[in-house]
Write a protein that holds these residues in place. Structure first.
Motif, short mmCIF file in Angstrom:
data_model
loop_
_atom_site.label_atom_id
_atom_site.label_comp_id
_atom_site.label_asym_id
_atom_site.label_seq_id
_atom_site.Cartn_x
_atom_site.Cartn_y
_atom_site.Cartn_z
N HIS A 35 0.82 -1.21 0.00
CA HIS A 35 0.00 0.00 0.00
C HIS A 35 0.86 1.26 0.00
CE1 HIS A 35 -2.74 -3.09 1.63
NE2 HIS A 35 -3.60 -2.46 0.85
N GLN A 36 0.22 2.35 -0.34
CA GLN A 36 0.85 3.67 -0.31
C GLN A 36 -0.19 4.68 0.14
OE1 GLN A 36 1.90 4.03 -4.46
NE2 GLN A 36 -0.01 5.05 -4.97
N LEU A 37 0.23 5.91 0.43
CA LEU A 37 -0.72 6.96 0.76
C LEU A 37 -1.61 7.20 -0.45
CD1 LEU A 37 1.51 7.35 2.92
CD2 LEU A 37 1.16 9.80 2.68
N ARG A 38 -2.89 7.44 -0.21
CA ARG A 38 -3.80 7.65 -1.33
C ARG A 38 -3.35 8.84 -2.17
NH1 ARG A 38 -9.88 8.22 0.03
NH2 ARG A 38 -9.19 10.25 0.77
N GLY A 39 -3.22 8.59 -3.48
CA GLY A 39 -2.83 9.63 -4.41
C GLY A 39 -1.34 9.83 -4.57
N ALA A 40 -0.54 9.07 -3.85
CA ALA A 40 0.92 9.25 -3.91
C ALA A 40 1.48 8.83 -5.26
CB ALA A 40 1.61 8.46 -2.80
N LEU A 41 2.55 9.46 -5.66
CA LEU A 41 3.33 9.07 -6.83
C LEU A 41 4.55 8.32 -6.33
CD1 LEU A 41 3.25 12.42 -8.81
CD2 LEU A 41 1.81 10.42 -9.18
N ARG A 42 4.88 7.22 -6.97
CA ARG A 42 6.06 6.45 -6.57
C ARG A 42 7.20 6.76 -7.53
NH1 ARG A 42 6.21 1.07 -6.71
NH2 ARG A 42 7.94 1.24 -5.31
N TYR A 43 8.34 7.07 -6.96
CA TYR A 43 9.56 7.30 -7.73
C TYR A 43 10.70 6.52 -7.09
CZ TYR A 43 7.63 11.19 -10.45
OH TYR A 43 6.89 11.97 -11.31
N ASN A 44 11.65 6.13 -7.92
CA ASN A 44 12.88 5.53 -7.43
C ASN A 44 13.81 6.69 -7.06
OD1 ASN A 44 15.67 4.63 -7.58
ND2 ASN A 44 14.84 2.70 -8.31
N ALA A 45 14.20 6.77 -5.81
CA ALA A 45 15.04 7.88 -5.34
C ALA A 45 16.35 7.95 -6.09
CB ALA A 45 15.29 7.76 -3.84
N ALA A 51 19.25 11.92 -12.33
CA ALA A 51 18.83 12.76 -13.46
C ALA A 51 19.72 13.99 -13.56
CB ALA A 51 17.37 13.16 -13.29
N ASN A 52 20.17 14.29 -14.79
CA ASN A 52 21.00 15.47 -14.99
C ASN A 52 20.26 16.74 -14.59
OD1 ASN A 52 23.26 14.13 -15.94
ND2 ASN A 52 22.52 14.15 -18.06
N LYS A 53 19.02 16.86 -15.02
CA LYS A 53 18.18 17.99 -14.67
C LYS A 53 16.84 17.41 -14.26
CE LYS A 53 16.64 22.46 -16.20
NZ LYS A 53 16.63 23.46 -17.25
N LEU A 54 16.40 17.71 -13.08
CA LEU A 54 15.18 17.13 -12.55
C LEU A 54 13.97 17.91 -13.04
CD1 LEU A 54 14.30 14.79 -10.81
CD2 LEU A 54 14.47 16.26 -8.82
N LEU A 55 13.25 17.32 -13.99
CA LEU A 55 12.06 17.95 -14.56
C LEU A 55 10.87 17.03 -14.37
CD1 LEU A 55 13.63 19.19 -17.92
CD2 LEU A 55 13.08 20.57 -15.91
N LEU A 56 10.28 17.07 -13.22
CA LEU A 56 9.11 16.24 -12.94
C LEU A 56 7.84 17.02 -13.29
CD1 LEU A 56 10.05 14.63 -9.52
CD2 LEU A 56 10.39 13.72 -11.82
N PRO A 57 6.81 16.31 -13.72
CA PRO A 57 5.55 16.99 -14.07
C PRO A 57 4.74 17.36 -12.84
CG PRO A 57 5.33 14.63 -14.41
CD PRO A 57 6.76 14.87 -13.98
N LEU A 58 5.32 18.23 -12.02
CA LEU A 58 4.67 18.67 -10.79
C LEU A 58 4.61 20.19 -10.79
CD1 LEU A 58 6.72 16.52 -8.24
CD2 LEU A 58 4.51 15.95 -9.25
N PRO A 59 3.48 20.77 -10.40
CA PRO A 59 3.42 22.23 -10.33
C PRO A 59 4.39 22.76 -9.27
CG PRO A 59 1.33 21.23 -9.64
CD PRO A 59 2.25 20.12 -10.01
N PRO A 115 12.10 11.75 -16.21
CA PRO A 115 12.63 12.26 -17.47
C PRO A 115 14.13 12.47 -17.41
CG PRO A 115 10.66 13.45 -16.82
CD PRO A 115 11.05 12.57 -15.66
N GLY A 116 14.80 12.05 -18.47
CA GLY A 116 16.25 12.24 -18.56
C GLY A 116 17.06 11.08 -18.04
N VAL A 117 16.41 10.09 -17.45
CA VAL A 117 17.11 8.91 -16.96
C VAL A 117 16.96 7.82 -18.02
CG1 VAL A 117 17.12 7.12 -15.18
CG2 VAL A 117 16.78 9.49 -14.55
N PRO A 118 18.06 7.14 -18.39
CA PRO A 118 17.95 6.08 -19.41
C PRO A 118 16.86 5.07 -19.09
CG PRO A 118 20.24 6.46 -18.82
CD PRO A 118 19.40 7.27 -17.87
N ASP A 119 16.16 4.65 -20.13
CA ASP A 119 15.08 3.66 -20.04
C ASP A 119 13.85 4.20 -19.32
OD1 ASP A 119 16.63 1.75 -21.39
OD2 ASP A 119 17.56 1.15 -19.51
N ALA A 120 13.72 5.51 -19.17
CA ALA A 120 12.53 6.08 -18.54
C ALA A 120 11.43 6.20 -19.57
CB ALA A 120 12.85 7.44 -17.93
N GLY A 121 10.28 5.70 -19.27
CA GLY A 121 9.13 5.85 -20.16
C GLY A 121 9.18 4.94 -21.36
N ILE A 122 8.42 5.29 -22.37
CA ILE A 122 8.29 4.48 -23.58
C ILE A 122 9.26 5.00 -24.63
CG2 ILE A 122 6.70 3.80 -25.42
CD1 ILE A 122 4.42 4.28 -23.38
#
Length: 125
Positions: A35-45, A51-59, A115-122
């Motif tokens: 389980h996780q907190l409701r609505g939480a996003l999971r990331y690998n620390a 990441a060279n430049k941290l660009l997460l889709p967060l306001p 974003p910016g980490v090898p093998d991230a996403g499709i």
């Protein structure tokens, strides 16, 4: 990276009282369980730190509350602050304090790509 600023803690009561549209919970646990907190996003620390430049889709104006493995939380918090997020907190007591307080949980979600980490996403090719 700028000089490290101490990460502020936020209590589970304070974090729970923030409007859900204005807060983003980030789960950084290596061995999260089921389980996780409701609505939480999971990331690998490690991916966030690599990441060279941290660009997460967060306001940038939202409150970010981190919980997970204590050894990596301050570094991830600093990376987020360096990326322009001003309100970054560590959840005091982490997941267990949230669960013990009876606040909402949900089934564990998948790790989000960084974003910016090898093998991230499709791959596009």
């Amino acid at each position: 990276m700028s000089d490290r600023q101490p990460t502020q803690e936020i209590s589970v009561e304070q974090a729970h009282s923030i409007d859900s549209n204005l807060v983003t919970f980030i789960d950084l646990r290596r061995m999260p369980g089921r389980h996780q907190l409701r609505g939480a996003l999971r990331y690998n620390a490690r991916d966030l730190l690599a990441a060279n430049k941290l660009l997460l889709p967060l306001p940038s104006e939202s409150t970010i509350v981190l919980y997970g493995d204590a050894s990596e939380l301050p570094d991830v918090a600093q990376r987020l602050m360096d990326a322009g997020h001003e309100q970054v907190y560590e959840l005091a007591g982490g997941y267990n304090a949230w669960k013990d307080a009876g606040y909402p949980l949900e089934e564990l979600s998948q790790n989000q790509p960084v974003p910016g980490v090898p093998d991230a996403g499709i791959p596009l090719s």
